[in-house]
Enzyme design. Sequence first.
Site, PDB file in Angstrom:
ATOM      1  CE1 TYR A   1     -72.778   9.688  45.114  1.00  0.00           C
ATOM      2  CE2 TYR A   1     -74.243  11.563  45.426  1.00  0.00           C
ATOM      3  CZ  TYR A   1     -73.487  10.756  44.603  1.00  0.00           C
ATOM      4  OH  TYR A   1     -73.441  11.019  43.253  1.00  0.00           O
TER       5      TYR A   1
ATOM      6  CB  SER B   1     -73.188  15.262  43.761  1.00  0.00           C
ATOM      7  OG  SER B   1     -74.514  15.043  44.172  1.00  0.00           O
TER       8      SER B   1
END
Length: 274
Positions: free
Chosen positions: A168, A155
């Site tokens: 996350y 990410s």
Amino acid sequence: MNSNNMFSIEGKVAVVTGGAGVLGGSIAQHLVEQGAKVAVLGRHKENTEAKVAELQALGKGEVMAVVSDVLDVEKLRATREELIAKWGKIDILVNCAGGNVPGATIPDDKSVFDMKIEDFEKVTTINMNGTVYPSIIFGEAMAKQGSGSIITISSMASFQAITRVLGYAIAKGGILNFTQWMAQEMAIKFGEKVRVNSIAPGFFIGNQNRALLINPDGSLTERSKKVLAHTPMRRFGDISELNGTVQFLCSDAASFITGAVIPVDGGFNSFTGV
């Protein structure tokens, strides 16, 4: 190597975890369209079988539904043996299982001290463990056969702190580190043909982040405006724009690439804003 087929993945056996989801489903469809044999792995029988029926209707490649759990090592081992019995090998693993949990996302009017610890644990577990376990279980088959390609999904949050999404971000940072660790482990101990790489998506609008990026009336949130201002291409990505990078990393065209992370982000990660 013939340049006409160096990108081919036809006949390769692929496992896509989270294959019934938006990201996994898009990647699974692309692999099927390219002639791969694809196992769509998901926890929920109904959703997984529905996705497989949709892919079978394409009339290309081969596809099967596998009801399993990325957090259950014994189920993953049974799945591995089932696939080897059916198709004889496992060439590709794409780790798409993951996502965020609302309770681990910190609202603008709250602080880290208001975050739900149980949701933090959920999001770190499904992303981190849900990548590590399949990579080890299916990677063992690749090590034995002497070839294979594992792809993880990292990410933009793997590279730098992004506000609000603490759990996350920590999980995705861990996935990037694991990718590099696993890459050297496979290459040194099991040979150059077992490769491990990562794709780092930029900003794509999906179910897990829609509320953060799009207002109920369809307008952009302030967070969206900040994202686009920091993205040189000035747009969000389309989920299908990840597929070419996946195919490349799974093909012979990437034979000397391992431990790499490839941003697919419209320039977000390389842009300072100045």
